[in-house]
Design a protein around this motif. Structure first.
Motif, PDB file in Angstrom:
ATOM      1  N   GLU A  31       0.847  -1.189   0.000  1.00 30.72           N
ATOM      2  CA  GLU A  31       0.000   0.000   0.000  1.00 30.72           C
ATOM      3  C   GLU A  31       0.878   1.233   0.000  1.00 30.72           C
ATOM      4  N   GLN A  32       0.506   2.189  -0.823  1.00 30.66           N
ATOM      5  CA  GLN A  32       1.208   3.462  -0.913  1.00 30.66           C
ATOM      6  C   GLN A  32       0.154   4.554  -0.962  1.00 30.66           C
ATOM      7  N   GLY A  33       0.543   5.766  -0.648  1.00 26.65           N
ATOM      8  CA  GLY A  33      -0.439   6.832  -0.667  1.00 26.65           C
ATOM      9  C   GLY A  33       0.128   8.147  -1.146  1.00 26.65           C
ATOM     10  N   VAL A  34      -0.766   8.973  -1.623  1.00 31.97           N
ATOM     11  CA  VAL A  34      -0.473  10.360  -1.964  1.00 31.97           C
ATOM     12  C   VAL A  34      -1.581  11.173  -1.310  1.00 31.97           C
ATOM     13  N   GLU A  35      -1.214  11.834  -0.206  1.00 26.73           N
ATOM     14  CA  GLU A  35      -2.162  12.622   0.576  1.00 26.73           C
ATOM     15  C   GLU A  35      -3.429  11.826   0.885  1.00 26.73           C
ATOM     16  N   GLN A  36      -4.579  12.185   0.298  1.00 27.39           N
ATOM     17  CA  GLN A  36      -5.857  11.564   0.637  1.00 27.39           C
ATOM     18  C   GLN A  36      -6.183  10.309  -0.182  1.00 27.39           C
ATOM     19  N   LEU A  37      -5.251   9.864  -0.996  1.00 28.35           N
ATOM     20  CA  LEU A  37      -5.477   8.699  -1.860  1.00 28.35           C
ATOM     21  C   LEU A  37      -4.609   7.540  -1.410  1.00 28.35           C
ATOM     22  N   VAL A  38      -5.178   6.345  -1.387  1.00 27.54           N
ATOM     23  CA  VAL A  38      -4.436   5.144  -1.004  1.00 27.54           C
ATOM     24  C   VAL A  38      -4.500   4.156  -2.161  1.00 27.54           C
ATOM     25  N   PHE A  39      -3.320   3.675  -2.553  1.00 20.86           N
ATOM     26  CA  PHE A  39      -3.193   2.734  -3.655  1.00 20.86           C
ATOM     27  C   PHE A  39      -2.661   1.415  -3.115  1.00 20.86           C
ATOM     28  N   GLN A  40      -3.054   0.340  -3.773  1.00 20.04           N
ATOM     29  CA  GLN A  40      -2.624  -0.985  -3.336  1.00 20.04           C
ATOM     30  C   GLN A  40      -2.234  -1.825  -4.546  1.00 20.04           C
ATOM     31  N   ASN A  41      -1.210  -2.612  -4.356  1.00 20.71           N
ATOM     32  CA  ASN A  41      -0.795  -3.544  -5.392  1.00 20.71           C
ATOM     33  C   ASN A  41      -1.658  -4.800  -5.231  1.00 20.71           C
ATOM     34  N   VAL A  42      -2.624  -4.948  -6.125  1.00 23.52           N
ATOM     35  CA  VAL A  42      -3.569  -6.064  -6.074  1.00 23.52           C
ATOM     36  C   VAL A  42      -3.227  -7.019  -7.209  1.00 23.52           C
ATOM     37  N   LYS A  43      -2.706  -8.172  -6.844  1.00 27.21           N
ATOM     38  CA  LYS A  43      -2.332  -9.195  -7.823  1.00 27.21           C
ATOM     39  C   LYS A  43      -1.403  -8.637  -8.898  1.00 27.21           C
ATOM     40  N   GLY A  44      -0.416  -7.828  -8.458  1.00 26.23           N
ATOM     41  CA  GLY A  44       0.580  -7.296  -9.378  1.00 26.23           C
ATOM     42  C   GLY A  44       0.170  -6.048 -10.128  1.00 26.23           C
ATOM     43  N   LYS A  45      -1.008  -5.487  -9.781  1.00 19.19           N
ATOM     44  CA  LYS A  45      -1.478  -4.285 -10.471  1.00 19.19           C
ATOM     45  C   LYS A  45      -1.846  -3.232  -9.425  1.00 19.19           C
ATOM     46  N   TRP A  46      -1.301  -2.032  -9.575  1.00 15.62           N
ATOM     47  CA  TRP A  46      -1.621  -0.938  -8.661  1.00 15.62           C
ATOM     48  C   TRP A  46      -3.012  -0.390  -8.964  1.00 15.62           C
ATOM     49  N   LEU A  47      -3.791  -0.165  -7.896  1.00 14.82           N
ATOM     50  CA  LEU A  47      -5.143   0.361  -8.023  1.00 14.82           C
ATOM     51  C   LEU A  47      -5.440   1.338  -6.892  1.00 14.82           C
ATOM     52  N   LEU A  48      -6.293   2.312  -7.156  1.00  9.59           N
ATOM     53  CA  LEU A  48      -6.836   3.163  -6.105  1.00  9.59           C
ATOM     54  C   LEU A  48      -7.827   2.304  -5.326  1.00  9.59           C
ATOM     55  N   VAL A  49      -7.628   2.182  -4.010  1.00  8.26           N
ATOM     56  CA  VAL A  49      -8.513   1.329  -3.212  1.00  8.26           C
ATOM     57  C   VAL A  49      -9.267   2.100  -2.132  1.00  8.26           C
ATOM     58  N   ARG A  50      -8.729   3.277  -1.754  1.00  7.08           N
ATOM     59  CA  ARG A  50      -9.344   4.023  -0.661  1.00  7.08           C
ATOM     60  C   ARG A  50      -9.032   5.509  -0.833  1.00  7.08           C
ATOM     61  N   ALA A  51      -9.943   6.327  -0.344  1.00  6.21           N
ATOM     62  CA  ALA A  51      -9.716   7.772  -0.349  1.00  6.21           C
ATOM     63  C   ALA A  51     -10.323   8.331   0.947  1.00  6.21           C
ATOM     64  N   TYR A  52      -9.815   9.484   1.331  1.00  7.84           N
ATOM     65  CA  TYR A  52     -10.340  10.182   2.491  1.00  7.84           C
ATOM     66  C   TYR A  52     -11.029  11.442   2.016  1.00  7.84           C
ATOM     67  N   LEU A  53     -12.203  11.678   2.574  1.00  4.93           N
ATOM     68  CA  LEU A  53     -12.997  12.829   2.157  1.00  4.93           C
ATOM     69  C   LEU A  53     -13.416  13.591   3.399  1.00  4.93           C
TER      70      LEU A  53
END
Length: 141
Positions: free
Chosen positions: A117-139
């Motif tokens: 899992e990696q993030g940029v401010e309010q966005l959280v990305f996850q490596n899902v089965k070898g592919k990075w995806l946006l999985v969570r955000a903070y609002l």
């Protein structure tokens, strides 16, 4: 001879570990570049492909419930996420911008080796089965 083989094997493991970390970092950077371009172009079809659904959206307060958004709801909530005000450090002060402004200014990202899992401010990305995806955000609403 056995000692030599052990040393060669040891160095191969060390080098291949470095390559895996480097590949993870490169793939995250490549993902970020693609994601960033899609955000700046308002390309929601592309952003949907770079997002895991349902997308989890949390409030900034821990007591706020997680809300899950389906693909059909994505554009509306993503616009809110991108429009939310942000304060980011710049030299000796804080600059007011939006999450979209953060995405615009963030051209490179670094990866914490060993984390999926990696993030940029309010966005959280996850490596899902070898592919990075946006999985969570903070609002902040």
């Amino acid at each position: 001879m056995i000692v030599l083989l052990k040393r060669v094997l040891f160095f191969m493991i060390v080098i291949s570990s470095g390559c895996v970390a480097n590949n993870s970092e490169n793939s995250y950077q490549s993902f970020w570049e693609e994601f960033r371009v899609a955000v700046l172009a308002d390309d929601y079809r592309k952003l949907e492909k770079l997002t895991q659904f349902p997308l989890e959206v949390k409030g900034v307060d821990d007591s706020m419930p997680i809300v899950q958004y389906k693909k059909e709801q994505f554009q509306a909530v993503f616009q809110k996420i991108m429009a939310q005000p942000m304060k980011i450090p710049h030299e000796d002060t804080l600059i007011e911008t939006t999450m979209r402004g953060v995405v615009d200014k963030t051209t490179t990202v670094s990866v914490e080796v060993g984390y999926d899992e990696q993030g940029v401010e309010q966005l959280v990305f996850q490596n899902v089965k070898g592919k990075w995806l946006l999985v969570r955000a903070y609002l902040d609403e």
